[in-house]
Write an enzyme that holds these catalytic residues in place. Structure first.
Site, PDB file in Angstrom:
ATOM      1  CG  ASN A 102       8.515   2.684  18.868  1.00 37.37           C
ATOM      2  OD1 ASN A 102       7.665   3.524  18.557  1.00 37.37           O
ATOM      3  ND2 ASN A 102       9.760   3.006  19.145  1.00 37.37           N
ATOM      4  CB  THR A 125      -1.121 -18.958 -28.227  1.00 41.01           C
ATOM      5  OG1 THR A 125      -1.076 -19.123 -29.648  1.00 41.01           O
ATOM      6  CG2 THR A 125      -1.436 -20.307 -27.585  1.00 41.01           C
ATOM      7  CG  HIS A 126       0.926 -15.253 -29.908  1.00 38.91           C
ATOM      8  ND1 HIS A 126       2.104 -14.679 -29.535  1.00 38.91           N
ATOM      9  CD2 HIS A 126       1.171 -16.588 -29.995  1.00 38.91           C
ATOM     10  CE1 HIS A 126       3.036 -15.628 -29.414  1.00 38.91           C
ATOM     11  NE2 HIS A 126       2.486 -16.798 -29.679  1.00 38.91           N
ATOM     12  CB  SER A 148     -24.296   4.134 -22.081  1.00 45.08           C
ATOM     13  OG  SER A 148     -24.151   5.424 -22.643  1.00 45.08           O
ATOM     14  CE  LYS A 190     -21.481   0.347 -25.113  1.00 46.62           C
ATOM     15  NZ  LYS A 190     -20.590   1.487 -24.791  1.00 46.62           N
ATOM     16  CD  GLU A 241     -14.813  -1.267 -18.960  1.00 44.48           C
ATOM     17  OE1 GLU A 241     -14.472  -0.801 -20.042  1.00 44.48           O
ATOM     18  OE2 GLU A 241     -15.853  -0.899 -18.383  1.00 44.48           O
ATOM     19  CD  GLN A 291       1.846   8.083  11.742  1.00 44.63           C
ATOM     20  OE1 GLN A 291       2.025   8.047  12.955  1.00 44.63           O
ATOM     21  NE2 GLN A 291       1.586   9.203  11.099  1.00 44.63           N
ATOM     22  CE  LYS A 312      -0.141   2.850  11.757  1.00 42.08           C
ATOM     23  NZ  LYS A 312       1.188   2.358  11.516  1.00 42.08           N
TER      24      LYS A 312
HETATM   25  N1  ARG Z   1       1.305   6.248  15.020  1.00 43.40           N
HETATM   26  C1  ARG Z   1       2.573   5.621  15.096  1.00 43.40           C
HETATM   27  C2  ARG Z   1       2.779   4.649  13.935  1.00 43.40           C
HETATM   28  O1  ARG Z   1       1.852   4.354  13.294  1.00 43.40           O
HETATM   29  C3  ARG Z   1       2.695   4.850  16.378  1.00 43.40           C
HETATM   30  C4  ARG Z   1       4.090   4.695  16.854  1.00 43.40           C
HETATM   31  C5  ARG Z   1       4.637   6.009  17.249  1.00 43.40           C
HETATM   32  N2  ARG Z   1       5.918   5.860  17.872  1.00 43.40           N
HETATM   33  C6  ARG Z   1       6.715   6.862  18.052  1.00 43.40           C
HETATM   34  N3  ARG Z   1       7.866   6.614  18.602  1.00 43.40           N
HETATM   35  N4  ARG Z   1       6.391   8.084  17.725  1.00 43.40           N
HETATM   36  O2  ARG Z   1       3.856   4.171  13.666  1.00 43.40           O
END
Ligand code: ARG
Length: 459
Positions: A110, A155-156, A277, A283, A290, A322, A325
């Site tokens: 953690n 503007t607009h 294109s 084109k 875009e 988790q 990420k």
């Molecule tokens: N893979 C977990 C995460 O990204 C790591 C921490 C996991 N901790 C746990 N108590 N299971 O958060």
């Protein structure tokens, strides 16, 4: 299959559990940051005599080898490696035996994962700031070399008043300056080490979180172990700042789409930054611009997705976290690619300044100047506005050209008619921060000073 919790459990985890809960598929990207956190932790354990000098040396050597295997691609993942933290600890324990088995002392995944993700964010936000500053430098160069070229300011999306091209380009540059400021600010606030918080409550062992914080280059350590392991404000803030960069890229992108349209014809993309294109031979399409527009939506999704994960979570760590990420990795990748593509596009785009001037030279573009001319003669602005509005309407109705009507009007006359000449209105935007040549020269200097100072903030 061996798990980190095999002592408490009798059987192996189900395949479905592993498939659903494992994060190794994406958090392998945190390997260098986990290794850095692990090195600091082991050195601290040695410092407080929980590991002997030789045990520390053994674990550090095993971490070096693990890092090398991960970097070269020789690392062999085991079925139980549910995340990168587990994989690294498993390999270090294989390599360093008893010393390896001691190295998770006083640490939980953690606080480990929170530490690694902060190290990642700190590095990536700085790299993105450097990329944004490179884009700003291109905008500065293009502005500085645009001379007195001008185009309609809208503007607009209706032509309003002529502005220097340099002014228009730097408007986007200043928006990016606020992003760089936000990147620096978010980075400073996340510069706190969570390592030593343990699973939730700290430890009975004599850990030294100040030492690991200093070793990892953090400005401070956590004050509260529960907050340390559950706080993902820094991810949310990073995602907001990155979404804002993406939104600025999308607004610049929309400008490019409009400028390069045949309808406007204000700019032509370099071949290297345009696409063709498959069917239409004539084109030349602005795909970068875009996608810059579209990917802002994806970045907003990353932010709102994470906020929804965090909302209502009880203290402290929950596996929900988790899910922090993938949005962050995606945001970092997309913003870097987008900023770089836009930098190349803006450095190579050709401005069609004749078309810009022609669009800005409609006599009605000087309407505000005519009203201000009357104001200089003491006419209240509301009256001046009505007088000029009446002339514009009459010219649009076909009575005579605006120039002739102005010339013939006793309140305006010869001098005022001179304001309608091509290129004149833009020179009259003389106020600080305004769109005319005098103000823009000062602005260019200020912008240059600003981006040099911003670059130094990330050194
Ligand atoms: N893979 C977990 C995460 O990204 C790591 C921490 C996991 N901790 C746990 N108590 N299971 O958060």
């Amino acid at each position: 299959m061996s798990t980190l919790w095999h002592g408490r459990f009798e059987g192996d985890p189900a395949d479905e559990l592993m498939a659903y809960t494992a994060s190794i598929g994406f958090d392998v990207r945190l390997a260098p940051d986990d290794i850095a956190g692990s090195r600091a932790h082991v050195q601290m354990l040695g410092h407080v005599d929980l590991l002997s000098e030789s045990e520390v040396a053994e674990v550090l050597a095993a971490l070096d080898q693990t890092a090398a295997e991960l970097a070269s691609g020789d690392f062999v993942f085991a079925p139980g490696d549910e995340d990168i933290h587990t994989a690294i600890e498993r390999r270090v324990t294989e390599l360093a035996g008893q010393a390896g088995a001691k190295f998770h002392t006083g640490r939980s995944r953690n606080d480990q994962v929170a530490t690694a993700l902060r190290l990642f964010a700190k590095r990536e936000l700085a790299a993105i700031a450097a990329d944004v500053i490179a884009l700003q430098s291109v905008l500065l160069d293009r502005a500085a070399s645009a001379g007195d070229a001008y185009l309609p300011g809208y503007t607009h999306l209706q032509r309003a008043q002529p502005v220097l091209l340099a002014h228009h380009l730097l408007a986007h540059g200043w928006a990016l300056a606020r992003d760089v400021d936000r990147l620096a600010d978010a980075r400073a606030r996340l510069d706190v080490s969570p390592l030593g918080a343990g699973a939730v409550a700290g430890s009975s062992l004599p850990l030294d979180p100040d030492m690991t914080a200093a070793e990892l280059g953090f400005a401070a350590r956590f004050e509260n172990s529960m907050d340390a392991v559950s706080d993902r404000d820094f991810v949310a803030e990073s995602l907001f700042v990155l979404a804002m960069v993406a939104i600025h890229l999308s607004r610049l992108g929309e400008e490019i789409v409009f400028w390069t349209s045949e309808e406007a014809g204000f700019a032509t993309l370099d071949d290297a930054y345009a696409t063709g294109s498959s069917m239409l031979p004539q084109k030349k399409n602005p795909d970068i611009a875009e996608l810059a527009r579209a990917k802002a939506g994806r970045l907003i999704g990353n932010l709102t997705g994470l906020l929804a994960v965090l909302k209502g979570l009880p203290l402290a760590y929950n596996r929900d976290l988790q899910e922090d990420k993938e949005p962050l990795f995606d945001a970092v990748d997309q913003v870097r690619l987008g900023v770089r593509a836009m930098t190349g596009l803006m450095s190579s785009i050709a401005f069609n300044t004749d078309a810009m001037a022609a669009a800005a030279d409609a006599p009605t573009a000087a309407a505000t100047d005519l009203a201000e001319h009357l104001v200089a003669d003491g006419v209240p602005f509301r009256d001046a506005h009505a007088i000029v509005g009446d002339l514009v309407r009459r010219s649009l109705d076909g009575e005579a050209s605006l120039a002739d009507l102005v010339q013939a009007d006793p309140r305006l006359g010869e001098d005022a008619a001179g304001l309608l000449a091509p290129g004149v209105p833009v020179t009259r935007r003389t106020t600080p921060g305004g769109a005319g040549p005098h103000s823009v020269r000062a602005q260019i200097t200020n912008f240059q000073t600003r981006i040099l100072a911003d670059a130094a903030r990330f050194d």
